[in-house]
Design an enzyme around this catalytic site. Structure first.
Site, PDB file in Angstrom:
ATOM      1  N   ASN A 346      -4.330   3.997   3.742  1.00 26.11           N
ATOM      2  CA  ASN A 346      -4.880   3.655   2.432  1.00 26.11           C
ATOM      3  C   ASN A 346      -6.220   4.320   2.188  1.00 26.11           C
ATOM      4  O   ASN A 346      -6.480   4.831   1.107  1.00 26.11           O
ATOM      5  CB  ASN A 346      -5.029   2.131   2.315  1.00 26.11           C
ATOM      6  CG  ASN A 346      -3.704   1.425   2.173  1.00 26.11           C
ATOM      7  OD1 ASN A 346      -3.064   1.487   1.130  1.00 26.11           O
ATOM      8  ND2 ASN A 346      -3.264   0.751   3.230  1.00 26.11           N
ATOM      9  N   HIS A 760      -2.169  -7.380  14.873  1.00 28.77           N
ATOM     10  CA  HIS A 760      -2.509  -8.451  13.937  1.00 28.77           C
ATOM     11  C   HIS A 760      -2.739  -9.750  14.697  1.00 28.77           C
ATOM     12  O   HIS A 760      -2.058 -10.043  15.674  1.00 28.77           O
ATOM     13  CB  HIS A 760      -1.385  -8.659  12.915  1.00 28.77           C
ATOM     14  CG  HIS A 760      -1.250  -7.507  11.966  1.00 28.77           C
ATOM     15  ND1 HIS A 760      -0.090  -7.270  11.268  1.00 28.77           N
ATOM     16  CD2 HIS A 760      -2.110  -6.534  11.605  1.00 28.77           C
ATOM     17  CE1 HIS A 760      -0.252  -6.190  10.502  1.00 28.77           C
ATOM     18  NE2 HIS A 760      -1.473  -5.729  10.698  1.00 28.77           N
ATOM     19  N   ALA A 782      21.372 -16.287   6.711  1.00 28.19           N
ATOM     20  CA  ALA A 782      21.089 -16.966   5.438  1.00 28.19           C
ATOM     21  C   ALA A 782      21.565 -16.165   4.240  1.00 28.19           C
ATOM     22  O   ALA A 782      21.724 -16.719   3.148  1.00 28.19           O
ATOM     23  CB  ALA A 782      19.588 -17.231   5.318  1.00 28.19           C
ATOM     24  N   SER A 789      17.514  -1.979  12.408  1.00 30.94           N
ATOM     25  CA  SER A 789      16.197  -1.582  12.916  1.00 30.94           C
ATOM     26  C   SER A 789      15.359  -1.113  11.732  1.00 30.94           C
ATOM     27  O   SER A 789      15.876  -0.918  10.627  1.00 30.94           O
ATOM     28  CB  SER A 789      16.321  -0.456  13.949  1.00 30.94           C
ATOM     29  OG  SER A 789      16.760   0.736  13.316  1.00 30.94           O
TER      30      SER A 789
END
Length: 1101
Positions: A346, A760, A782, A789
C-alpha cells in the site's frame, strides 16, 4: 503480536509482588531456577530453605500437563531433586508432536494437602470482557474444565466483587473457604487487569488452614502494554514454545523490531531446511507458508518471518543479511531456494526495501553460489518496477539464479516454481510502467460527468443470486451468538463523505485527494487535519492540477466545531496516543466511522474502544489496519496503494464484488485478483490483524448483504478466533443469501510441531476450532465457496462471478475512463522519469542513509579508526584520509591559534558584543568579521607569496628586495611583541614537529631563509605563526602523497588555509564570550581618557 506466554517463574513473581488480597498467600518468592550451569552450593546459600524443606521440581518451559507426563518430582529433599534431575535435565523429550530438550527447571517447597483442598481458577480475555472460570476440584485430573467449570463474565470496564464470586463461582465450595477464595480471586482478577494479562491459570490452587498456595501457574501477558507496565514488569523474557530453540538471530531481529516503526519478525523452524522465505506483510507471510506446506515443503521450511510497515533500506539490509547468514551455514544436497515474496504494498517503497536486500545478496554472493541458492521474487506496490529491475540486475552481475515477477503473476505462483511443481516462464509478461497509468489513454482529458456512483453492474433482483445452503456444526461460541443486532450503519462511505485525518500524514492525505479526483468527486474527502504538536495553520495539497489549502487544527474540538459535515475520522495516532484520541473522537455525535491505523495498541484499550463504539453506534475499522476503500467514493489513508495501482485495479469506479480481510497488504492483493477476475471491487475493508478488531467480518458481511449494488462477497479469514463461524451461521440460517467466497489463511499451523505466532497479533489458534483448516471445512459445509488453497482463490472468484453474469444477476457495464492526474515531481524523480539540475552539489557529506558519511567514510569508521578532529577536517575540507602526522599537525594548528588574549581585535569585538547582551552567535560573528589580511588572515596570503617566489626560482634575498621595491608587505612576517630575541613558542613547537614528521619542508626552509634576512634588518620581523602555518601547510599538501601539485595549489588558492585560523580562533572567541557572561560583566563603554578628541583639520588650522 500481543499475547505472549511467560514462564511460570515470571508469572509467580508478578503475582507475589503485586497481588492485593486479604487471603494469606503462602510461599511468596520461594522458588529456585535450575539449569545445567547451576552451582548447587551457591543455590543453597541463596535459598537456604532448600536444605530444610521437602521439595517439588518441574520443568519451566511452557509445557502443559507436566504431571500426567511424569515431569514433576514430588516430596523430595535437595539430594533427591539432584538425583531426579540427572534423569531429566538436558534430556530430549516429546510433548505432543514437539521434540525438545528439558533445560530449565523450577524448585519449590512441597505443600502437603488433601485432594478436597485443590481448586482450579482461570481468567482469560474475550472480546466482550474477561471470563473467570472456577472449579471446586482442581489438580492433575481436573478434566474438561470448559465443560464443567463455573463461569463468570466480567464485562469490559466492569469490576469483580467478592459477592459475585461467592454467588456464581463458589457454590460448591465449603463455607469455611469461601471468604478466603473470594478475596483471592478478586485480588487475582485485579492483578490480571493491572498487569495486562490476557490469560492466567492456576491449577491446582490449594487452600489450607494456613492460607493459599499457588502450585502450578500458566500465563500470558499483552506484550504491547510494555510501555504502560514497564515499571511493574521490568525486563520480561518471553520463552519460545517447547520444541523450538531460542536463537540469537531471533533476538537480534526482535531488537531491530523494537527499535523500528516498521515490523520485523523472524522465527526459525528448521535451520537445516532448504526452503527459506523473506516475505513482506503479516498476511502474505502466512499465505506463503500455507502454500509451501500445501505443496509438501513443510519438513524443509526453514523459517517464518515478515517485514512490513515501510522499513528503511538499512533495516531491510540488516533483516536480509541475517536470513542469508543463516541459510548459508549448512549445505543441502538439493541446493536451497529463497522466496522473496509479498502482496501488493500500500505505501512501502518496494525499490527502497529491495535495495537493502540487493546489498545483502552482493555481500553474500560467494556463500549463496557455494550453497547453490536459487532466488524467486514476486512483489507489487509503489515503485515495484524499479525494485524488480535492481533485483534482476544483481542476478545477472553476481551469477546467482534470480527469477523476478510482478503483479501480472499470481502471488504464490513462485512457490510452485521454487518447489518444481510448475514451470518457470522464460519471459514473464510485465505490466506497464508506473507512469503509463497516470495518463489517460483516450484523446479526451475530461471525464464525462455522468460517471457511475452506485455499482459498475446493472441492478438485478437479489433473489436471482445462486446460493448453496446446508447445515454445519458450529462451535458453542458461534451458536450462542445468533443475533445480529450489533450491526451498524449499512453505508459507511459515500461520494460526499468528509473526513478528518488525525496526524501529519501529508502523503496519505495527498493519496486520498488524488483518489477523490480520479473518482470525479466534486470536493476533497479530507476536510481538515488534527495535529496537537503545532499551532493552527493551513497545509498545501494538490487537487488535480491546482493547489488547495487544508486547515490543520491543534485540537479536535476546534476541527469538529468548524467542520460539522465530517462523519469519518482517520487516525494515524501512535499506539500510545491512539486510545485517548479515539475515545475523544467518539464524544462527538457527528462521527459514525473511525479508522485506527496504529499497530500495537494494548488489547484492553482496544476492548474499551469497542465497548464505547457499540454504545455510540460508531463503526471502528482497525486497529492495525491500512483501512478500506469504496471505489468511486472514498478511500482511507494509504489503502489501495499509489495511483498506478488504483487505476490498474480499476478502483476509481465501483464493481460488483465486496471483500473483507484482516490484512492490509492482502486487501490490496484482493483488489488485484478481483479486478482481473470480475468487473471489480464495490467496497473492501481490512479490519486489522489484532485479536479484537473494532469491527468484525460479520459486521461487514451483513452490510454487504444489505447493499443492493453488491452481488457477491469475498472473505479472507485467518487462523485464530471464531468469527468465521458466524458467517457459517448466517449462511445456514438464511441471513446471508449472496454468494460468499471464503478462504482462511494459516492452514500450515496444524502441520508445525510447535506453536508459531504469525505476523498478526490475532493469528494464533487457542483451540482446534480456531484453526484455519477447521474453519475452511465449516465454511465449505455451510455453503460458502471455499477453494482448496489460496492459489485457487482467483479461479473460484472468477467461476462464481461468471455464473452470476450467466444468470443475469450481473450485467457488466461499459468502462468509463478516469480523469488524468499529474504525477508528483518527487515521485516522478524517484521513478527516474524526469531529471532536473540540482540546486546544490556536495561531495563531502551524505546524511541520507542509515548513518552519516564523511567523504565516503561512515561515521562509525571514523571513530573506529580514531581519526580525531584532524582526520575529520581532512575528510571534510580536503576529501582525503590524511596521514596520521598530518592529522596531528592540523590539531596542533588549531590548538596554537585558539586564542591570543583579549586585546586582539577579534577577541575585543567579541567581548564588547557579549557585554552588550548579544547572544553567542552574534558575539562570535562580530569577532570573526575582523579576520583579514591585518588580523589572522595571513595564512593564505603568506602561502601564496612564498609559494610563488619559491616556484619561480627567486632567491630569498631577491624576494625580499622585490617586495620592498613593489611597496608590499611580506605576509606572515613580523610581530608586534615577539622577536628573534623573544621567540614565539607557538612557532617553535610547530617547527620542531614539522621538522621531525614531514617528509619534506622545502617551502618552510625557504621562508626561514627569508626570516634571516628580515630579522637582520629589524628583530621583530620574524616568521610569525600565521606565516609558519601557511608555508608548512603547502609543504604538507605537496608532499604527503594525497594530492597532485595542481590540487595542492587549488586548495591554497580557494582559501582553505585561512579556515584553520577561523576554526581555531572561534574556540577562543567562544571562550571570551562565556567568560564575560560568567563574570556578569555589564555594558562596555570606552573611557574618555583613552580617546583623543580633535577638531576637524580645517578648523584647527
Amino acid at each position: 503480536m500481543s499475547a505472549k506466554a511467560i514462564s511460570e517463574q515470571t508469572g509467580k513473581e508478578f503475582l507475589y509482588k503485586h497481588i492485593c488480597t486479604t487471603a494469606a498467600v503462602q510461599n511468596r518468592f520461594r522458588y529456585a531456577s535450575v539449569t545445567c550451569e547451576t552451582d548447587w552450593d551457591r543455590l543453597a546459600q541463596e535459598h537456604p530453605w532448600l536444605l530444610t524443606e521437602r521439595l517439588v521440581v518441574k520443568p519451566d518451559q511452557l509445557i502443559k500437563r507436566r504431571g500426567k507426563l511424569g515431569l514433576v518430582g514430588i516430596n523430595l529433599d535437595l539430594q533427591g531433586v539432584q538425583e531426579w534431575l540427572k534423569g531429566h535435565l538436558m534430556r530430549e523429550t516429546t510433548v505432543g508432536r514437539a521434540n525438545g530438550v528439558l533445560k530449565n527447571f523450577l524448585i519449590e517447597p512441597f505443600v502437603p494437602h488433601e485432594q478436597e483442598e485443590e481448586f482450579y481458577v482461570c481468567i482469560y480475555a474475550t472480546r466482550e470482557g474477561d471470563q473467570v472460570l472456577f472449579h471446586h476440584e482442581g489438580g492433575v485430573e481436573v478434566g474438561d474444565v470448559d465443560a464443567k467449570a463455573q463461569r463468570l463474565m466480567v464485562a469490559v470496564d466492569e469490576k469483580l466483587s467478592g459477592d459475585e464470586v461467592k454467588e456464581q463461582l463458589l457454590t460448591n465450595v465449603p463455607d469455611d473457604k469461601k471468604d478466603v477464595l473470594s478475596s483471592f480471586i478478586v485480588g487475582l482478577f485485579n492483578l490480571y487487569e493491572d498487569l495486562y494479562f490476557t490469560y492466567l491459570e492456576i491449577n491446582p490452587l490449594v487452600v489450607t488452614n494456613e492460607g493459599v498456595y499457588v502450585l502450578d501457574m500458566a500465563a500470558k501477558i499483552d506484550a504491547t502494554a510494555d510501555y504502560l507496565c514497564k515499571a511493574k514488569w521490568g525486563d520480561v523474557e518471553f520463552p519460545p514454545p517447547f520444541g523450538r530453540e531460542a536463537y540469537p538471530e531471533e533476538a537480534y531481529i526482535a531488537d531491530l523490531d523494537a527499535k523500528s516503526g516498521a515490523s520485523l519478525k523472524l522465527t526459525l523452524l528448521n535451520p537445516r531446511g532448504r526452503i527459506w522465505t523473506m516475505v513482506a506483510g503479516g498476511g502474505a507471510s502466512v499465505v506463503y507458508s500455507d502454500t509451501i506446506c500445501d505443496l509438501g515443503g513443510v519438513d524443509e521450511l526453514a523459517n517464518y518471518g515478515e517485514y512490513s510497515g515501510a522499513p528503511s533500506e538499512q533495516q531491510t539490509y540488516d533483516y536480509a543479511k541475517t536470513i542469508l547468514s543463516l541459510m548459508t551455514r549448512e549445505k543441502h544436497q538439493q541446493g536451497k531456494v529463497l522466496i522473496i515474496g509479498g502482496s501488493i504494498a500500500n505505501f512501502t517503497n518496494v525499490a527502497a526495501t529491495f535495495k537493502g536486500i540487493v546489498r545483502a545478496i552482493k555481500d553474500y554472493q560467494g556463500p549463496l553460489k557455494e550453497h547453490e541458492v536459487t532466488i524467486f521474487v514476486r512483489r507489487g506496490g509503489p515503485n515495484y518496477q524499479e525494485g524488480l529491475r535492481v533485483m534482476g540486475e544483481v542476478g545477472k552481475t553476481t551469477g546467482i539464479p534470480i527469477h523476478v515477477f510482478g503483479t501480472e503473476t499470481h502471488m504464490t505462483a513462485i512457490v510452485g516454481m521454487a518447489l518444481g511443481h510448475r514451470p518457470i516462464p522464460n519471459q514473464p509478461p510485465m505490466d506497464a510502467h508506473t507512469a503509463n497509468f497516470l495518463l489517460n489513454a483516450s484523446a479526451s482529458v475530461v471525464t464525462p460527468a455522468a460517471t457511475r456512483t452506485a455499482s459498475f453492474s446493472e441492478h438485478r433482483p437479489a433473489d436471482s443470486s445462486p446460493t448453496k445452503m446446508s447445515k454445519a456444526g458450529l462451535p458453542a461460541e458461534a451458536q450462542a451468538s445468533s443475533g445480529y443486532s450489533g450491526a451498524k450503519a449499512t453505508t459507511l462511505f459515500s461520494k460526499s463523505t468528509k473526513s478528518i485525518v488525525w496526524g501529519m500524514q501529508t502523503r496519505a492525505v495527498q493519496g486520498m485527494l488524488d483518489f477523490d479526483y480520479v473518482c470525479s468527486r466534486d470536493e476533497p474527502s479530507v476536510a481538515a487535519m488534527v495535529y496537537p504538536f503545532t499551532g493552527d495553520h493551513k497545509q498545501k495539497f494538490y487537487w488535480g492540477h491546482k493547489e488547495i489549502l487544508i486547515p490543520v487544527y491543534k485540537n479536535m474540538a476546534d476541527a469538529m466545531k468548524k467542520h460539522p459535515e465530517v462523519d469519518v475520522i482517520i487516525s494515524f495516532a501512535s499506539l500510545r496516543s491512539a486510545f485517548d484520541s479515539t475515545m475523544e473522537a467518539m464524544q462527538y455525535s457527528q462521527i459514525h466511522t473511525i479508522a485506527i491505523i496504529a499497530e500495537g495498541i494494548p488489547e484492553a484499550q482496544t476492548r474499551k474502544m469497542i465497548k464505547m463504539a457499540d454504545e455510540k453506534g460508531v463503526t471502528i475499522i482497525g486497529p492495525a489496519t491500512v483501512g478500506g476503500i469504496k471505489p468511486g467514493c472514498f478511500k482511507i489513508g494509504n489503502t489501495g496503494g499509489m495511483l498506478d495501482n488504483i487505476l490498474a485495479s480499476k478502483l476509481y469506479r465501483p464493481g460488483s464484488v465486496a471483500y473483507v480481510s484482516r490484512s492490509g497488504g492482502m486487501s490490496n492483493e484482493l483488489n488485484n485478483i478481483i479486478s482481473r477476475t470480475t468487473d471489480g471491487v464495490y467496497e473492501g475493508v481490512a479490519i486489522g490483524g489484532d485479536r479484537y478488531p473494532g469491527s468484525t467480518f460479520m459486521d461487514h458481511v451483513l452490510r454487504y448483504q444489505d447493499t443492493p449494488g453488491i452481488k457477491m462477497m469475498v472473505v479472507l479469514g485467518e487462523i485464530g478466533g471464531t468469527e468465521e463461524y458466524r458467517i457459517c451461521q448466517g449462511i445456514t440460517e438464511g441471513r446471508i443469501t449472496k454468494p460468499v467466497v471464503c478462504w482462511c489463511i494459516g492452514t500450515c499451523a496444524t502441520m508445525f510441531s510447535s506453536e508459531v505466532q504469525f505476523g498478526h497479533a490475532g493469528a494464533c489458534a487457542n483451540q482446534a476450532s480456531e484453526t484455519a483448516v477447521a474453519k475452511n471445512q465449516a465454511l465449505r459445509e455451510a455453503g460458502a465457496y471455499v477453494p482448496r488453497s489460496f492459489d485457487e482463490l482467483g479461479d473460484v472468484i472468477r467461476t462464481v462471478y461468471d455464473n452470476l453474469v450467466i444468470c443475469g444477476t450481473i450485467v457488466p457495464a461499459q468502462e468509463v475512463p478516469p480523469p488524468t492526474v499529474p504525477m508528483d515531481y518527487s515521485w516522478a524523480r524517484e521513478l527516474g522519469l524526469i531529471r532536473k539540475p540540482a540546486s546544490f552539489m556536495t561531495s563531502i557529506c551524505d546524511e541520507r542513509g542509515q548513518e552519516l558519511i564523511y567523504a565516503g567514510m561512515p561515521i562509525t569508521e571514523v571513530f573506529k579508526e580514531e581519526m580525531g578532529l584532524g582526520g575529520v577536517l581532512g575528510l571534510l575540507w580536503f576529501q582525503r584520509r590524511l596521514p596520521r602526522y598530518a592529522c596531528q599537525f592540523i590539531e596542533m594548528c588549531l590548538m596554537v591559534t585558539a586564542d591570543h588574549g583579549p586585546a586582539v581585535s577579534g577577541a575585543h569585538n567579541t567581548i564588547v558584543c557579549a557585554r552588550a547582551g548579544k547572544d553567542l552567535i552574534s558575539s562570535l560573528t562580530s569577532g570573526l568579521l575582523t579576520i583579514g589580511d591585518r588580523f589572522g588572515g595571513a595564512l593564505d596570503a603568506a602561502a601564496k607569496q612564498f609559494s610563488k617566489a619559491f616556484d619561480s626560482g627567486m632567491l630569498p634575498m631577491e624576494f625580499v628586495n622585490k617586495m620592498k621595491k613593489d611597496g608590499k608587505l611580506i605576509m606572515g612576517i613580523g610581530h608586534r611583541v615577539k622577536s628573534i630575541n623573544n621567540p614565539d613558542m607557538r612557532v617553535q613547537i610547530l617547527k620542531d614537529f614539522v621538522k621531525q614528521q614531514f617528509p619534506s619542508t622545502q617551502l618552510l626552509d625557504y621562508a626561514l631563509d627569508v626570516e634571516k634576512i628580515t630579522t637582520s634588518k629589524k628583530p621583530n620581523l620574524i616568521l610569525n605563526v600565521d606565516g609558519f602555518i601557511g608555508v608548512a601547510f603547502v609543504d604538507l599538501l605537496r608532499t604527503c602523497g594525497g594530492f597532485t601539485r595542481d590540487e595542492a595549489d587549488e586548495f591554497v588558492e580557494i582559501g582553505a588555509l585561512n579556515g584553520i585560523f577561523v576554526l581555531g580562533r572561534s574556540m577562543g572567541f567562544i571562550g571570551h564570550y562565556l567568560d564575560q557572561k560568567r563574570l556578569k560583566q555589564g555594558l562596555y563603554r570606552h573611557p574618555w581618557d583613552d580617546i583623543s578628541y580633535v577638531l576637524p583639520e580645517h578648523m584647527s588650522m
